[in-house]
Motif scaffolding. Structure first.
Motif, PDB file in Angstrom:
ATOM      1  N   PHE A   1      -1.902  -4.269 -11.228  1.00  0.00           N
ATOM      2  CA  PHE A   1      -1.820  -2.973 -11.213  1.00  0.00           C
ATOM      3  C   PHE A   1      -2.060  -2.202 -10.573  1.00  0.00           C
ATOM      4  N   VAL A   2      -1.191  -1.561  -9.302  1.00  0.00           N
ATOM      5  CA  VAL A   2      -1.196  -1.343  -8.433  1.00  0.00           C
ATOM      6  C   VAL A   2      -1.662  -0.098  -8.539  1.00  0.00           C
ATOM      7  N   GLY A   3      -1.913   1.085  -7.846  1.00  0.00           N
ATOM      8  CA  GLY A   3      -1.296   2.659  -7.463  1.00  0.00           C
ATOM      9  C   GLY A   3      -1.378   3.204  -6.410  1.00  0.00           C
ATOM     10  N   THR A   4      -0.300   3.750  -5.883  1.00  0.00           N
ATOM     11  CA  THR A   4      -0.009   4.568  -5.323  1.00  0.00           C
ATOM     12  C   THR A   4      -1.168   4.800  -4.102  1.00  0.00           C
ATOM     13  N   ASP A   5      -2.503   4.446  -4.744  1.00  0.00           N
ATOM     14  CA  ASP A   5      -3.891   5.060  -4.581  1.00  0.00           C
ATOM     15  C   ASP A   5      -4.007   4.377  -3.617  1.00  0.00           C
ATOM     16  N   GLY A   6      -3.603   2.847  -3.935  1.00  0.00           N
ATOM     17  CA  GLY A   6      -4.846   1.205  -3.537  1.00  0.00           C
ATOM     18  C   GLY A   6      -4.971   0.851  -4.501  1.00  0.00           C
ATOM     19  N   SER A   7      -5.987   1.417  -5.202  1.00  0.00           N
ATOM     20  CA  SER A   7      -6.105   0.730  -6.340  1.00  0.00           C
ATOM     21  C   SER A   7      -5.963   0.030  -7.424  1.00  0.00           C
TER      22      SER A   7
ATOM     23  N   GLU B   1       5.808  -4.856 -24.343  1.00  0.00           N
ATOM     24  CA  GLU B   1       5.470  -2.734 -24.941  1.00  0.00           C
ATOM     25  C   GLU B   1       4.186  -2.382 -24.140  1.00  0.00           C
ATOM     26  N   GLN B   2       2.777  -3.032 -24.311  1.00  0.00           N
ATOM     27  CA  GLN B   2       1.712  -3.051 -23.710  1.00  0.00           C
ATOM     28  C   GLN B   2       2.171  -2.814 -22.137  1.00  0.00           C
ATOM     29  N   LEU B   3       3.266  -3.702 -21.098  1.00  0.00           N
ATOM     30  CA  LEU B   3       3.433  -4.524 -20.282  1.00  0.00           C
ATOM     31  C   LEU B   3       4.126  -3.008 -19.688  1.00  0.00           C
ATOM     32  N   ASP B   4       5.118  -2.895 -21.041  1.00  0.00           N
ATOM     33  CA  ASP B   4       6.040  -1.515 -20.245  1.00  0.00           C
ATOM     34  C   ASP B   4       5.341  -0.276 -20.050  1.00  0.00           C
ATOM     35  N   GLN B   5       4.551  -0.161 -21.004  1.00  0.00           N
ATOM     36  CA  GLN B   5       3.529   1.273 -20.930  1.00  0.00           C
ATOM     37  C   GLN B   5       2.497   1.408 -19.538  1.00  0.00           C
ATOM     38  N   ARG B   6       2.664  -0.007 -19.188  1.00  0.00           N
ATOM     39  CA  ARG B   6       1.006   0.193 -18.284  1.00  0.00           C
ATOM     40  C   ARG B   6       2.044   0.206 -17.403  1.00  0.00           C
ATOM     41  N   VAL B   7       3.105  -0.512 -16.636  1.00  0.00           N
ATOM     42  CA  VAL B   7       3.880  -0.586 -15.427  1.00  0.00           C
ATOM     43  C   VAL B   7       4.299   1.412 -15.547  1.00  0.00           C
ATOM     44  N   SER B   8       5.146   1.825 -16.195  1.00  0.00           N
ATOM     45  CA  SER B   8       5.606   3.010 -16.328  1.00  0.00           C
ATOM     46  C   SER B   8       4.226   4.122 -16.109  1.00  0.00           C
TER      47      SER B   8
ATOM     48  N   VAL C   1       0.675  -1.288   0.446  1.00  0.00           N
ATOM     49  CA  VAL C   1      -0.279   0.495   0.083  1.00  0.00           C
ATOM     50  C   VAL C   1       1.076   1.387  -0.031  1.00  0.00           C
ATOM     51  N   GLY C   2       0.178   1.863  -1.074  1.00  0.00           N
ATOM     52  CA  GLY C   2       1.073   2.976  -0.383  1.00  0.00           C
ATOM     53  C   GLY C   2       2.306   3.651  -1.874  1.00  0.00           C
ATOM     54  N   GLN C   3       2.593   2.642  -2.459  1.00  0.00           N
ATOM     55  CA  GLN C   3       3.550   2.472  -3.721  1.00  0.00           C
ATOM     56  C   GLN C   3       2.926   1.618  -5.186  1.00  0.00           C
ATOM     57  N   PRO C   4       3.776   2.126  -5.746  1.00  0.00           N
ATOM     58  CA  PRO C   4       2.962   1.203  -7.503  1.00  0.00           C
ATOM     59  C   PRO C   4       3.484  -0.400  -6.997  1.00  0.00           C
ATOM     60  N   ALA C   5       2.948  -1.325  -7.395  1.00  0.00           N
ATOM     61  CA  ALA C   5       2.625  -2.671  -7.217  1.00  0.00           C
ATOM     62  C   ALA C   5       2.270  -2.862  -8.459  1.00  0.00           C
ATOM     63  N   VAL C   6       2.862  -4.770  -9.337  1.00  0.00           N
ATOM     64  CA  VAL C   6       2.901  -5.792 -10.313  1.00  0.00           C
ATOM     65  C   VAL C   6       2.537  -6.988  -9.502  1.00  0.00           C
TER      66      VAL C   6
END
Length: 157
Positions: free
Chosen positions: A127-133, A144-151, A44-49
């Motif tokens: 894909f986990v956003g810093t807001d917990g989404s 390429e699609q994964l790279d864009q989504r992770v970025s 929670v609070g950090q970007p994660a996959v």
């Protein structure tokens, strides 16, 4: 009275206030393939996959190298593998065969983490956003699609 208000404001800004509990889906503990405890609330609070995979899945085997490369390329994003639907030895062999060392893999032997995130098929990416989404993507997107989504998970500064 002004001093007390100022002190309270400083404490709040310094992070001494009590944190809100992690969203329910992150309130879990699981064992890694090596037997270490992993706490979901640490995400929670950090970007994660989270990458949900099985050792016998042809698509999972095909994309393992790509996921490993993405984890190495995106150091600001926490990657976690979540293996299920097989035995611990098969999960360990999968990780060893694909030389995956850039991120931890959980042994979700009872499928509890998969259920918590609503995963019903493999491979699935959460894909986990810093807001917990959390946004799920089932299937095998291109690198390429994964790279864009992770970025897109890393906030721009």
């Amino acid at each position: 009275m002004r001093v007390l208000g100022l002190l309270l404001g400083i404490l709040l800004l310094a992070g001494c206030a009590e944190k809100a509990p992690a969203p329910e889906k992150f309130q879990f503990t699981a064992k890694t393939l090596e037997g270490a405890e992993f706490r979901g609330d640490k995400l929670v609070g950090q970007p994660a996959v989270l990458w949900f995979w099985t050792p016998w899945c042809p698509a999972c085997n095909a994309e393992a190298k790509t996921v490993e490369a993405l984890a190495k390329r995106h150091g600001k994003v926490q990657f976690v593998g979540v293996a299920a639907e097989d035995q611990l030895d098969a999960m360990r062999k999968f990780v060893s065969d694909h030389r995956m060392s850039a991120f931890p893999h959980l042994a979700d032997l009872d499928g509890a983490v998969w259920k918590r995130f609503g995963v019903t098929a493999q491979p699935t990416f959460a894909f986990v956003g810093t807001d917990g989404s959390v946004e799920l993507l089932t299937g095998s997107p291109t690198e390429e699609q994964l790279d864009q989504r992770v970025s897109s998970l890393v906030p721009k500064t």
